[in-house]
Write an enzyme that holds these catalytic residues in place. Structure first.
Site, PDB file in Angstrom:
ATOM      1  N   CYS A  24       0.825  -1.214   0.000  1.00 30.81           N
ATOM      2  CA  CYS A  24       0.000   0.000   0.000  1.00 30.81           C
ATOM      3  C   CYS A  24       0.860   1.266   0.000  1.00 30.81           C
ATOM      4  O   CYS A  24       1.471   1.576  -1.006  1.00 30.81           O
ATOM      5  CB  CYS A  24      -0.991  -0.022   1.161  1.00 30.81           C
ATOM      6  SG  CYS A  24      -2.249   1.261   1.020  1.00 30.81           S
ATOM      7  N   HIS A  31      -4.038  -5.076   0.084  1.00 28.19           N
ATOM      8  CA  HIS A  31      -3.759  -5.353   1.496  1.00 28.19           C
ATOM      9  C   HIS A  31      -3.778  -6.858   1.816  1.00 28.19           C
ATOM     10  O   HIS A  31      -4.716  -7.352   2.453  1.00 28.19           O
ATOM     11  CB  HIS A  31      -4.767  -4.625   2.380  1.00 28.19           C
ATOM     12  CG  HIS A  31      -4.531  -3.160   2.455  1.00 28.19           C
ATOM     13  ND1 HIS A  31      -3.760  -2.576   3.434  1.00 28.19           N
ATOM     14  CD2 HIS A  31      -4.943  -2.161   1.643  1.00 28.19           C
ATOM     15  CE1 HIS A  31      -3.722  -1.267   3.234  1.00 28.19           C
ATOM     16  NE2 HIS A  31      -4.423  -0.990   2.148  1.00 28.19           N
ATOM     17  N   GLU A  54      -2.111  -8.338   4.031  1.00 29.96           N
ATOM     18  CA  GLU A  54      -1.893  -8.602   5.465  1.00 29.96           C
ATOM     19  C   GLU A  54      -3.190  -8.955   6.187  1.00 29.96           C
ATOM     20  O   GLU A  54      -3.171  -9.749   7.147  1.00 29.96           O
ATOM     21  CB  GLU A  54      -1.217  -7.392   6.130  1.00 29.96           C
ATOM     22  CG  GLU A  54      -2.096  -6.203   6.440  1.00 29.96           C
ATOM     23  CD  GLU A  54      -2.493  -5.377   5.250  1.00 29.96           C
ATOM     24  OE1 GLU A  54      -3.394  -4.515   5.395  1.00 29.96           O
ATOM     25  OE2 GLU A  54      -1.908  -5.573   4.161  1.00 29.96           O
TER      26      GLU A  54
END
Length: 249
Positions: free
Chosen positions: A111, A218, A220
């Site tokens: 990001c 994203h 994660e």
């Protein structure tokens, strides 16, 4: 020994303190899925000996953040549309990126991280991309539920012979939570994946001595449950362990 990965901290102001911090999802994904120990690096800018730091770690991960890279770093004028900023993080992450690439230390940028990677190598950024003709809204939906905000909402297609393609395959569903993206891509980067509207979603460093990739989405958040997200963190962990092993010889 467990490999150690440097993660540059954000500066946050709350409870009458300035905090050096990193969102929990990033360090947990690195620890639980990549199998590395995240080391939070305070945003002290050029007060840090980056060469000495990189001698002590086996990788670098750049997290996402609410803040944007300050426009002065890519030749644009400051404007409230680019806010908020975190110039202490800029002063730390940009030189660390260049040093890590030069030394061949594995790098994974997420990001804000992919935007830092592009700027560090001479590229530019566009903001409020959802206002551009033909560009879809890459911002998170309005919700108090994080699972809804981080939902996998659109597809990306990967470069057929690229390194991201080898990790996640030709197409994947991803999550976007951004209003800023790569505009002019840095000369040392190549596009590894794009969204349906042409937004750059992943890059790699063309002349890197080691693993050096960035994604705009994203992974994660879903690293333990989504196959694409998990594969990205596993690939980073494998690269870090390979680097650590070679360094130890």
């Amino acid at each position: 020994m467990q490999p150690v990965v440097a993660v540059v901290a954000d500066i946050r102001e709350f409870e009458n303190y300035s905090w050096h911090c990193v969102p929990d999802q990033y360090v947990k994904a690195a620890f639980n899925v990549s199998g590395v120990l995240p080391l939070l690096v305070p945003a002290f800018g050029d007060g840090i000996d980056f060469d000495a730091l990189l001698e002590r770690v086996d990788g670098v991960m750049l997290s996402g953040s609410k803040s944007n890279v300050h426009p002065s770093n890519f030749g644009a004028e400051p404007d409230e549309k680019y806010e908020p900023y975190d110039e202490a993080r800029d002063a730390t992450s940009l030189p660390l990126i260049r040093a890590a690439i030069d030394k061949g230390v594995p790098l994974f940028a997420i990001c804000r991280g992919i935007q830092e990677l592009n700027v560090a190598l001479g590229g530019t950024l566009a903001t409020e991309i959802q206002e551009a003709e033909g560009v879809m809204d890459h911002r998170a939906p309005t919700s108090s539920e994080q699972a809804e905000r981080f939902a996998l909402t659109h597809s990306v297609k990967t470069k057929a012979d690229g390194c991201i393609n080898k990790i996640i395959g030709g197409e994947a569903r991803v999550n976007s939570l951004h209003r800023q993206a790569i505009d002019n891509i840095a000369p040392r980067l190549q596009v590894e994946a794009s969204a349906e509207d042409g937004t750059v979603e992943a890059v790699s460093v063309i002349d890197a001595k080691g693993y050096a990739v960035g994604v705009q989405w994203h992974p994660e958040y879903w690293a333990k449950t989504d196959d694409t997200s998990r594969k990205l963190f596993e690939a980073f962990g494998d690269a870090v362990r390979a680097y650590a092993s070679a360094k130890a010889k």
